[in-house]
Design a protein around this motif. Sequence first.
Motif, short mmCIF file in Angstrom:
data_model
loop_
_atom_site.label_atom_id
_atom_site.label_comp_id
_atom_site.label_asym_id
_atom_site.label_seq_id
_atom_site.Cartn_x
_atom_site.Cartn_y
_atom_site.Cartn_z
N PRO A 251 2.87 4.99 -6.10
CA PRO A 251 4.14 4.75 -6.79
C PRO A 251 5.09 5.94 -6.73
O PRO A 251 6.31 5.76 -6.72
N TRP A 252 4.54 7.17 -6.63
CA TRP A 252 5.45 8.32 -6.60
C TRP A 252 6.21 8.42 -5.28
O TRP A 252 7.25 9.06 -5.24
N PHE A 253 5.73 7.78 -4.21
CA PHE A 253 6.53 7.73 -2.98
C PHE A 253 7.86 7.04 -3.28
O PHE A 253 8.93 7.50 -2.85
N LEU A 254 7.81 5.92 -3.98
CA LEU A 254 9.02 5.17 -4.30
C LEU A 254 9.86 5.92 -5.34
O LEU A 254 11.09 5.94 -5.25
N SER A 255 9.20 6.55 -6.30
CA SER A 255 9.92 7.32 -7.31
C SER A 255 10.69 8.47 -6.67
O SER A 255 11.86 8.73 -7.01
N GLY B 15 4.09 -2.03 -6.27
CA GLY B 15 5.49 -1.98 -6.68
C GLY B 15 5.66 -1.99 -8.18
O GLY B 15 6.55 -1.30 -8.72
N CYS B 16 4.82 -2.73 -8.88
CA CYS B 16 4.91 -2.83 -10.34
C CYS B 16 4.53 -1.53 -11.04
O CYS B 16 4.83 -1.34 -12.22
N GLN B 17 3.88 -0.61 -10.31
CA GLN B 17 3.50 0.67 -10.90
C GLN B 17 4.63 1.69 -10.86
O GLN B 17 4.48 2.80 -11.40
N VAL B 18 5.75 1.36 -10.23
CA VAL B 18 6.87 2.30 -10.11
C VAL B 18 7.68 2.27 -11.40
O VAL B 18 8.29 1.25 -11.73
N LEU C 122 -1.31 -1.82 7.03
CA LEU C 122 -2.07 -2.83 7.72
C LEU C 122 -1.19 -3.40 8.83
O LEU C 122 -0.37 -4.28 8.61
N ASN C 123 -1.35 -2.87 10.03
CA ASN C 123 -0.57 -3.30 11.19
C ASN C 123 -1.35 -4.25 12.09
O ASN C 123 -0.78 -5.15 12.70
N ASN C 124 -2.66 -4.02 12.20
CA ASN C 124 -3.52 -4.80 13.09
C ASN C 124 -4.78 -5.20 12.32
O ASN C 124 -5.13 -4.58 11.31
N PRO C 125 -5.48 -6.25 12.79
CA PRO C 125 -6.73 -6.63 12.11
C PRO C 125 -7.71 -5.48 11.96
O PRO C 125 -8.46 -5.41 10.97
N GLU C 126 -7.69 -4.54 12.91
CA GLU C 126 -8.61 -3.39 12.84
C GLU C 126 -8.33 -2.51 11.64
O GLU C 126 -9.20 -1.73 11.21
N ASP C 127 -7.12 -2.61 11.07
CA ASP C 127 -6.76 -1.76 9.94
C ASP C 127 -7.39 -2.23 8.63
O ASP C 127 -7.41 -1.48 7.65
N VAL C 128 -7.87 -3.48 8.58
CA VAL C 128 -8.47 -3.98 7.34
C VAL C 128 -9.62 -3.09 6.90
O VAL C 128 -9.71 -2.69 5.73
N SER C 129 -10.51 -2.75 7.83
CA SER C 129 -11.67 -1.93 7.46
C SER C 129 -11.23 -0.53 7.05
O SER C 129 -11.83 0.07 6.14
N ARG C 130 -10.18 0.01 7.68
CA ARG C 130 -9.68 1.33 7.31
C ARG C 130 -9.18 1.32 5.86
O ARG C 130 -9.49 2.22 5.07
N ILE C 131 -8.42 0.30 5.53
CA ILE C 131 -7.83 0.22 4.19
C ILE C 131 -8.90 -0.09 3.15
O ILE C 131 -8.93 0.49 2.07
N GLU C 132 -9.82 -1.01 3.48
CA GLU C 132 -10.88 -1.34 2.55
C GLU C 132 -11.74 -0.12 2.24
O GLU C 132 -12.18 0.06 1.09
N SER C 133 -11.98 0.73 3.24
CA SER C 133 -12.79 1.91 2.99
C SER C 133 -12.14 2.82 1.96
O SER C 133 -12.82 3.45 1.12
N VAL C 134 -10.81 2.89 1.98
CA VAL C 134 -10.09 3.69 1.00
C VAL C 134 -10.14 3.03 -0.38
O VAL C 134 -10.40 3.68 -1.39
N ILE C 135 -9.93 1.70 -0.42
CA ILE C 135 -9.97 0.97 -1.69
C ILE C 135 -11.34 1.11 -2.34
O ILE C 135 -11.47 1.36 -3.54
N LEU C 136 -12.40 0.95 -1.53
CA LEU C 136 -13.76 0.96 -2.08
C LEU C 136 -14.17 2.34 -2.58
O LEU C 136 -15.09 2.47 -3.38
N LYS C 137 -13.46 3.37 -2.12
CA LYS C 137 -13.71 4.72 -2.64
C LYS C 137 -12.96 4.96 -3.95
O LYS C 137 -13.07 6.03 -4.55
N GLY C 138 -12.17 3.96 -4.35
CA GLY C 138 -11.47 4.08 -5.64
C GLY C 138 -10.14 4.75 -5.55
O GLY C 138 -9.55 5.10 -6.58
N GLN C 139 -9.61 4.95 -4.32
CA GLN C 139 -8.32 5.63 -4.23
C GLN C 139 -7.20 4.74 -4.74
O GLN C 139 -6.28 5.21 -5.38
N SER C 140 -7.22 3.44 -4.41
CA SER C 140 -6.11 2.57 -4.75
C SER C 140 -6.40 1.81 -6.05
O SER C 140 -7.52 1.43 -6.32
#
Length: 264
Positions: free
Chosen positions: A110-114, A41-44, A246-264
């Motif tokens: 951030p551009w989604f919010l913009s 949010g602070c990046q908007v 992140l809707n379910n505990p199973e989503d943690v690994s999905r999101i972490e995989s994206v973070i660890l690739k440097g997307q976020s």
Amino acid sequence: MIAILIPARYASTRYPGKPLARLRQPDGSDKSLIQMTWEAGCQVPEADAVFVVTDDDRIADEARGFGAEVIMTSDACRNGTERCAEALDRAGIEPEIVVNLQGDAPLTPPWFLSDLIAAMQADPAIPAATPVLRCDAQTLEMFREDRRAGRVGGTTAVFGQGGRALYFSKEVIPYTGDTEFADAEVPVFHHVGVYAYRPDALAQYAGWPVGPLETLEGLEQLRFLENGLPLACVEVDARGRLFWELNNPEDVSRIESVILKGQS
């Protein structure tokens, strides 16, 4: 004034304590889900203020610990939109546009919010709006995988000409069966868990009872549709990034995989 409010509650049915879930970072450290969402949010650039809005002292303490401003609300709020409405009253702020960035979406660019804010500013007749993102083949398969496993995952949206919302569902709509699509041809739109409201629309919402569709789907935005207030769907572009909540505990690994690739 543009105010971003991040409603967060501890007592999630599917994932209790979700805002405090820890997500690994590329440098080996970890951050809470609520911190990552606040940082998004602070990046908007259009935002004049970003608040974490909660009824839980554990979440409030975590948020203050990383520097966020917090607005405390009652535990009577049934969803994030009601919590945003109460927060405006309690904090005494009067923004032109209120943006509800739900606390389970750290991958929200951030551009989604913009883009959402720009659509509201371009058309003062829009009382409320929300982003939608055309699924690529990978995201569509993630939706299907959740449904096959009996999990309630992300939300899909259908809308008419001019972007006026027709319906939102935890099911995959429109129906596609097992048809395979190229990315640009997927006819399913992922609803991004962000909303923008005029303060008067937010006040109206808080005064309406919960309707049958909202109850069945568990989707707060359906209250607008059930009461005849138009909700604009603003199509956004992921620019090659994977978006998931992140809707379910199973989503943690999905999101972490994206973070660890440097997307976020």
